[in-house]
Design a protein around this motif. Structure first.
Motif, PDB file in Angstrom:
ATOM      1  N   LYS A  58       0.888  -1.277  -0.071  1.00  0.00           N
ATOM      2  CA  LYS A  58       0.036  -0.082   0.126  1.00  0.00           C
ATOM      3  C   LYS A  58       0.737   1.274  -0.223  1.00  0.00           C
ATOM      4  CE  LYS A  58      -3.757   2.230   2.297  1.00  0.00           C
ATOM      5  NZ  LYS A  58      -4.641   1.972   3.703  1.00  0.00           N
ATOM      6  N   ALA A  59       1.893   1.191   0.668  1.00  0.00           N
ATOM      7  CA  ALA A  59       2.699   2.477   0.993  1.00  0.00           C
ATOM      8  C   ALA A  59       3.502   2.700  -0.546  1.00  0.00           C
ATOM      9  CB  ALA A  59       3.743   2.215   1.951  1.00  0.00           C
ATOM     10  N   LYS A  60       4.003   1.373  -1.022  1.00  0.00           N
ATOM     11  CA  LYS A  60       4.670   1.617  -2.343  1.00  0.00           C
ATOM     12  C   LYS A  60       3.636   2.014  -3.583  1.00  0.00           C
ATOM     13  CE  LYS A  60       6.032  -2.243  -4.240  1.00  0.00           C
ATOM     14  NZ  LYS A  60       7.008  -3.505  -4.743  1.00  0.00           N
ATOM     15  N   LYS A  61       2.351   1.760  -3.528  1.00  0.00           N
ATOM     16  CA  LYS A  61       1.389   2.159  -4.399  1.00  0.00           C
ATOM     17  C   LYS A  61       1.038   3.649  -3.955  1.00  0.00           C
ATOM     18  CE  LYS A  61      -2.987   1.754  -6.456  1.00  0.00           C
ATOM     19  NZ  LYS A  61      -3.006   3.086  -6.916  1.00  0.00           N
ATOM     20  N   MET A  62       1.098   4.071  -2.887  1.00  0.00           N
ATOM     21  CA  MET A  62       1.024   5.635  -2.363  1.00  0.00           C
ATOM     22  C   MET A  62       2.056   6.461  -2.976  1.00  0.00           C
ATOM     23  SD  MET A  62      -0.209   5.064   1.333  1.00  0.00           S
ATOM     24  CE  MET A  62      -1.197   6.386   2.002  1.00  0.00           C
ATOM     25  N   VAL A  63       3.320   5.901  -2.835  1.00  0.00           N
ATOM     26  CA  VAL A  63       4.543   6.613  -3.542  1.00  0.00           C
ATOM     27  C   VAL A  63       4.443   6.736  -4.961  1.00  0.00           C
ATOM     28  CG1 VAL A  63       6.986   6.180  -3.884  1.00  0.00           C
ATOM     29  CG2 VAL A  63       6.055   5.904  -1.365  1.00  0.00           C
ATOM     30  N   ALA A  64       4.003   5.680  -5.546  1.00  0.00           N
ATOM     31  CA  ALA A  64       3.785   5.609  -7.096  1.00  0.00           C
ATOM     32  C   ALA A  64       2.904   6.717  -7.687  1.00  0.00           C
ATOM     33  CB  ALA A  64       3.681   4.167  -7.463  1.00  0.00           C
ATOM     34  N   ASP A  65       1.773   6.798  -6.717  1.00  0.00           N
ATOM     35  CA  ASP A  65       0.733   7.525  -7.066  1.00  0.00           C
ATOM     36  C   ASP A  65       1.006   8.847  -6.850  1.00  0.00           C
ATOM     37  OD1 ASP A  65      -0.981   5.408  -7.647  1.00  0.00           O
ATOM     38  OD2 ASP A  65      -2.024   5.468  -5.917  1.00  0.00           O
ATOM     39  N   HIS A  66       2.070   9.095  -5.932  1.00  0.00           N
ATOM     40  CA  HIS A  66       2.550  10.510  -5.658  1.00  0.00           C
ATOM     41  C   HIS A  66       3.464  11.170  -6.866  1.00  0.00           C
ATOM     42  CE1 HIS A  66       4.029  13.956  -3.204  1.00  0.00           C
ATOM     43  NE2 HIS A  66       5.322  13.391  -3.910  1.00  0.00           N
ATOM     44  N   GLY A  77       6.244  14.692   4.332  1.00  0.00           N
ATOM     45  CA  GLY A  77       4.859  14.440   3.296  1.00  0.00           C
ATOM     46  C   GLY A  77       4.516  13.135   3.421  1.00  0.00           C
ATOM     47  N   PHE A  78       5.718  12.092   3.351  1.00  0.00           N
ATOM     48  CA  PHE A  78       5.600  10.578   3.333  1.00  0.00           C
ATOM     49  C   PHE A  78       5.058  10.259   4.578  1.00  0.00           C
ATOM     50  CE2 PHE A  78       7.159   6.378   4.186  1.00  0.00           C
ATOM     51  CZ  PHE A  78       6.567   5.543   3.094  1.00  0.00           C
ATOM     52  N   ARG A  79       5.428  10.737   5.623  1.00  0.00           N
ATOM     53  CA  ARG A  79       5.161  10.323   7.085  1.00  0.00           C
ATOM     54  C   ARG A  79       3.702  10.823   7.231  1.00  0.00           C
ATOM     55  NH1 ARG A  79       7.137  14.625  10.413  1.00  0.00           N
ATOM     56  NH2 ARG A  79       5.262  15.474  10.016  1.00  0.00           N
ATOM     57  N   ASP A  80       3.209  11.895   6.630  1.00  0.00           N
ATOM     58  CA  ASP A  80       1.779  12.327   6.668  1.00  0.00           C
ATOM     59  C   ASP A  80       0.970  11.696   5.779  1.00  0.00           C
ATOM     60  OD1 ASP A  80       2.474  14.189   8.526  1.00  0.00           O
ATOM     61  OD2 ASP A  80       2.463  15.886   6.873  1.00  0.00           O
ATOM     62  N   MET A  81       1.560  11.075   4.559  1.00  0.00           N
ATOM     63  CA  MET A  81       0.649  10.450   3.652  1.00  0.00           C
ATOM     64  C   MET A  81       0.350   8.974   4.136  1.00  0.00           C
ATOM     65  SD  MET A  81       2.232   8.774   0.118  1.00  0.00           S
ATOM     66  CE  MET A  81       3.091  10.570  -0.467  1.00  0.00           C
ATOM     67  N   ILE A  82       1.199   8.433   5.098  1.00  0.00           N
ATOM     68  CA  ILE A  82       0.912   7.178   5.618  1.00  0.00           C
ATOM     69  C   ILE A  82       0.369   7.366   6.892  1.00  0.00           C
ATOM     70  CG2 ILE A  82       2.645   5.833   4.038  1.00  0.00           C
ATOM     71  CD1 ILE A  82       4.508   5.579   6.474  1.00  0.00           C
ATOM     72  N   GLY A  83       0.165   8.445   7.447  1.00  0.00           N
ATOM     73  CA  GLY A  83      -0.374   8.615   8.827  1.00  0.00           C
ATOM     74  C   GLY A  83       0.341   7.976   9.873  1.00  0.00           C
ATOM     75  N   SER A  84       1.524   7.768   9.833  1.00  0.00           N
ATOM     76  CA  SER A  84       2.639   7.448  10.808  1.00  0.00           C
ATOM     77  C   SER A  84       3.662   8.296  11.403  1.00  0.00           C
ATOM     78  CB  SER A  84       3.169   6.149   9.956  1.00  0.00           C
ATOM     79  OG  SER A  84       3.807   5.236  11.042  1.00  0.00           O
ATOM     80  N   SER A  85       4.582   7.724  11.937  1.00  0.00           N
ATOM     81  CA  SER A  85       5.687   8.487  12.622  1.00  0.00           C
ATOM     82  C   SER A  85       6.878   8.301  12.000  1.00  0.00           C
ATOM     83  CB  SER A  85       6.058   8.176  13.986  1.00  0.00           C
ATOM     84  OG  SER A  85       6.445   6.835  13.997  1.00  0.00           O
ATOM     85  N   ARG A  86       7.885   9.231  12.131  1.00  0.00           N
ATOM     86  CA  ARG A  86       9.056   9.411  11.679  1.00  0.00           C
ATOM     87  C   ARG A  86       9.869   8.047  11.869  1.00  0.00           C
ATOM     88  NH1 ARG A  86      13.043  13.311  10.181  1.00  0.00           N
ATOM     89  NH2 ARG A  86      15.195  12.678  10.530  1.00  0.00           N
TER      90      ARG A  86
END
Length: 107
Positions: A58-66, A77-86
């Motif tokens: 899912k994270a890989k697809k989110m990055v590809a879509d970005h 931006g990636f941290r916010d995209m996945i709703g997680s922490s550093r």
């Protein structure tokens, strides 16, 4: 089960110890540690941190879509995209770099 605990946490996984405790498993069982590390159901991000293969995909697809609409992706931006922490975003991006999904550029 342990793998379900990791899967349900998506991008906010508990530590391996916490996941074992939640699942009622003795974390010191060497066989369990070897199994989880060789499993095709989880991805090891760092010592003591695993995410499910589904979350990784899912994270890989989110990055590809970005990257379809942008040429850069910053850590925050990636941290916010996945709703997680550093703590999760950094090793996940490092894994993407290693797999040539992303290329890290120094600031």
């Amino acid at each position: 089960t342990l793998i379900n605990t990791i899967k349900e946490s998506e991008f906010n996984p508990p530590s391996f110890e916490e996941a074992c405790r939640t699942s009622g498993i003795n974390q010191n069982e060497k066989d369990l540690i070897e199994y989880i590390q060789s499993s095709d159901k989880v991805v090891k991000l760092a010592d003591n941190i695993y995410i499910s293969v589904e979350s990784y995909s899912k994270a890989k697809k989110m990055v590809a879509d970005h990257f379809e609409t942008s040429s850069e992706l910053v850590l925050s931006g990636f941290r916010d995209m996945i709703g997680s922490s550093r703590k999760i975003a950094v090793p996940l991006l490092e894994l993407f770099d290693k797999e040539k999904i992303t290329v890290r550029k120094e600031d």
